[in-house]
Design a protein around this motif. Structure first.
Motif, short mmCIF file in Angstrom:
data_model
loop_
_atom_site.label_atom_id
_atom_site.label_comp_id
_atom_site.label_asym_id
_atom_site.label_seq_id
_atom_site.Cartn_x
_atom_site.Cartn_y
_atom_site.Cartn_z
N PHE A 39 43.49 39.61 51.89
CA PHE A 39 43.45 38.56 50.87
C PHE A 39 42.03 38.00 50.73
N LEU A 40 41.31 37.87 51.84
CA LEU A 40 39.94 37.37 51.77
C LEU A 40 39.06 38.34 50.98
N ALA A 41 39.22 39.65 51.25
CA ALA A 41 38.45 40.65 50.51
C ALA A 41 38.83 40.63 49.03
N HIS A 42 40.12 40.47 48.77
CA HIS A 42 40.58 40.41 47.37
C HIS A 42 39.96 39.22 46.65
N CYS A 43 39.99 38.05 47.29
CA CYS A 43 39.43 36.84 46.66
C CYS A 43 37.94 37.03 46.37
N ALA A 44 37.22 37.64 47.29
CA ALA A 44 35.79 37.88 47.07
C ALA A 44 35.57 38.79 45.86
N SER A 45 36.46 39.77 45.70
CA SER A 45 36.32 40.72 44.59
C SER A 45 36.61 40.09 43.23
N LYS A 46 37.27 38.93 43.22
CA LYS A 46 37.67 38.29 41.97
C LYS A 46 36.66 37.25 41.49
N ALA A 85 31.94 23.51 27.34
CA ALA A 85 32.12 23.83 28.75
C ALA A 85 33.47 24.50 28.98
N ALA A 86 33.48 25.51 29.82
CA ALA A 86 34.72 26.25 30.11
C ALA A 86 34.69 26.76 31.55
N ARG A 87 35.83 26.74 32.21
CA ARG A 87 35.96 27.28 33.56
C ARG A 87 37.32 27.96 33.71
N SER A 88 37.35 29.00 34.52
CA SER A 88 38.60 29.69 34.84
C SER A 88 38.91 29.52 36.32
N ILE A 89 40.19 29.36 36.64
CA ILE A 89 40.65 29.15 38.01
C ILE A 89 41.76 30.15 38.32
N TYR A 90 41.69 30.76 39.50
CA TYR A 90 42.64 31.82 39.85
C TYR A 90 43.16 31.61 41.26
N ASP A 91 44.46 31.84 41.45
CA ASP A 91 45.08 31.78 42.77
C ASP A 91 45.98 32.99 42.93
N PRO A 92 45.62 33.94 43.81
CA PRO A 92 46.42 35.16 43.98
C PRO A 92 47.68 34.96 44.79
N THR A 93 47.82 33.80 45.44
CA THR A 93 49.02 33.46 46.20
C THR A 93 49.46 32.08 45.73
N ALA A 94 49.87 32.00 44.48
CA ALA A 94 49.95 30.72 43.77
C ALA A 94 51.02 29.77 44.28
N GLY A 95 52.06 30.27 44.97
CA GLY A 95 53.09 29.38 45.46
C GLY A 95 53.65 28.52 44.34
N SER A 96 53.67 27.21 44.54
CA SER A 96 54.20 26.30 43.53
C SER A 96 53.15 25.84 42.53
N GLY A 97 51.96 26.43 42.55
CA GLY A 97 50.94 26.15 41.54
C GLY A 97 50.07 24.94 41.82
N GLY A 98 50.22 24.32 42.98
CA GLY A 98 49.50 23.09 43.28
C GLY A 98 47.99 23.23 43.25
N MET A 99 47.46 24.32 43.76
CA MET A 99 46.02 24.50 43.79
C MET A 99 45.44 24.57 42.38
N LEU A 100 46.11 25.30 41.51
CA LEU A 100 45.63 25.43 40.14
C LEU A 100 45.62 24.08 39.43
N LEU A 101 46.70 23.33 39.59
CA LEU A 101 46.81 22.05 38.89
C LEU A 101 45.82 21.02 39.40
N ILE A 102 45.65 20.95 40.72
CA ILE A 102 44.72 19.97 41.28
C ILE A 102 43.28 20.31 40.89
N ALA A 103 42.93 21.59 40.92
CA ALA A 103 41.59 22.00 40.51
C ALA A 103 41.36 21.70 39.04
#
Length: 492
Positions: A332-339, A211-229
């Motif tokens: 940003f919403l359009a960008h996220c959809a494109s990713k 099993a493998a998953r990729s997670i992306y945040d284009p406005t990563a800030g302090s990285g909290g979203m990536l780590l919690i996910a």
């Protein structure tokens, strides 16, 4: 009991880190800037402790291969010692603190000894200037000595516990810094809700060692979203290969994000620095999950030429319409959809959770309807969740989460679910910035269960609509409801 003990250790360590350093900075640094000094020294000490067991061997190994190019040395060190970064200096904080002269010069030499793949952390932290401020005030030796005594090693604090320490220190720094820091930090309760909804329909594809998953945040800030996910997915399958990708423009936020991921066992290149609207560092890449809390009401006029040039390319991320330059949220919403990863034969696709204000929902400028129309025509909008006001550090206004999906479950196709979560909250004991409310576990579960049920709920927490219903032109916005007007008024 073990979890409670770990939590107590983290809280105690964070308090010692902050309070002692706080005293050392008094009358030297403005109180609101304490975090700008404490955070990089905390990162430095953690990295030093992470390298402690192998430092002597790495230094000897490096000396025997000094003629190799830097990138080959990095590969060799990673292969032999299983390290994603290293330091070739014979110094450490304790050695530097053992004498009280040449501290600034020694510390600078020590920092220069770190591998090139994390050098940008110190640049983004503006660490050299911070060191100079302390040296000129005759406080640098005391600060170095204080941090050299802290046990921030993995044997004392595992990655999760160290993450808690780092978050506690960032929280304290935010409390000093005030409202402006709200662009860097996203409250954990908001992130938890977004992640819970994103992975609500994960199934047997998450099981097994492959099993493998990729997670992306284009406005990563302090990285909290990536780590919690990442943590949420690892709880579902500890052997899952989770890869993180992020981009952040602000130097201090980039440094925090990269450092936080690194001290919790992540890879140095998980977050890249740059302007996502102008230069997508992950061009032509798509991801399983996208999370983002883009800046609300950000003026993008300085990026206008680049964005317009991209919009002129058929099928590009910005080719579906452009909002007014006063607010970049729809970009940003359009960008996220494109990713988002496209739909796959096995049923897997890409899902996104994007925070927005009311503007992308209700603004009637020429651009947003074009982007909304594209999202609706492509059946990308899965759900929109209204959040409580006063939930984010930097704004007290109404906020929403857009859930996008490239491969909806059959029963959700050509449907959009509106979830009224603005009443699901509890009051914070002590407000932080604009944040006065939080979504507790029970509050988040109420929203999650409504999402899973996918029905018109009574009382009206959920409403299922068609894209045609959603093709609104005029909007009525009662303060307590997510309400939209189509050809006939549609009210939850």
């Amino acid at each position: 009991m073990a979890e409670s003990t770990a939590g107590s250790t983290s809280a105690t360590t964070a308090r010692i880190v902050w309070e002692t350093a706080d005293k050392l900075l008094c009358n030297i640094v403005d109180e609101e800037d304490y975090g700008d000094f404490i955070l990089p020294f905390t990162v430095l000490r953690r990295l030093e402790c992470m390298l402690g067991d192998t430092q002597a061997q790495v230094t000897e190994f490096m000396a025997s291969r000094s003629s190799l190019p830097a990138h080959l040395i990095e590969i060799a060190v990673k292969d032999r010692f299983k390290l994603s970064f290293y330091n070739v200096s014979p110094l450490d904080l304790a050695t530097i603190a053992s004498v009280d002269d040449n501290v600034e010069k020694s510390l600078t030499s020590y920092i220069d000894g770190f591998s090139d793949n994390i050098a940008d952390i110190w640049v983004a932290f503006d660490f050299a200037r911070r060191v100079k401020v302390l040296a000129e005030a005759n406080r640098l030796h005391a600060v170095v000595k204080h941090f050299s005594t802290l046990d921030l090693g993995p044997s004392k604090l595992d990655n999760t516990a160290m993450g808690d320490v780092f978050e506690d220190i960032m929280y304290r720094a935010f409390n000093k810094k005030g409202k402006a820091a709200g662009n860097v930090y996203t409250p954990r309760d908001a992130i938890n809700l977004m992640v819970d909804v994103l992975i609500a329909h994960e199934d047997e594809t998450l099981a097994g060692e492959s099993a493998a998953r990729s997670i992306y945040d284009p406005t990563a800030g302090s990285g909290g979203m990536l780590l919690i996910a990442q943590d949420a997915l690892k709880r579902m399958n500890a052997t899952m290969d989770v890869t993180l990708y992020g981009q952040e423009l602000t130097p201090s936020a980039f440094a925090l994000g990269k450092a936080d991921l690194l001290i919790q066992g992540g890879h140095p290149d998980s977050i890249k620095q740059g302007n996502t609207l102008v230069d997508d560092h992950y061009a032509n890449q798509t991801f399983d999950y996208v999370l983002s809390n883009p800046p609300l009401g950000m003026d993008w006029s300085v990026d206008q030429k680049s964005v317009h040039d991209q919009a002129g390319l058929h099928g590009s991320r910005f080719s579906h319409g452009l909002p007014g330059t006063a607010d970049a949220q729809m970009l940003f919403l359009a960008h996220c959809a494109s990713k988002l990863s496209p739909a796959a034969p096995n049923g897997q696709g890409g899902r996104a959770a994007v925070v927005s204000s009311a503007s992308p929902l209700f603004n009637s400028d020429q651009g947003p309807p074009g982007i909304r129309e594209w999202l609706l025509e492509e059946d990308l909008v899965d759900a929109i969740i209204a959040l409580p006001t006063d939930m984010f550090y930097g704004t007290g206004t109404a906020t929403y989460v857009w859930i996008l999906d490239t491969n909806k479950d059959p029963e959700r196709r050509h449907k959009i679910q509106l979830i009224e979560g603005s009443g699901q909250w509890g009051a914070l004991h002590k407000p932080v910035g604009e944040k006065r409310r939080e979504m507790r576990t029970g509050d988040r579960n109420a929203v999650l269960e409504a999402y899973k049920a996918f029905e018109n709920a009574d009382p009206a927490i959920s409403r299922v609509m068609t894209p045609e219903d959603f093709m609104f032109r005029e909007v009525c916005r009662p303060s307590s409801e997510l309400t939209m007007a189509a050809s006939t008024s549609v009210t939850m």
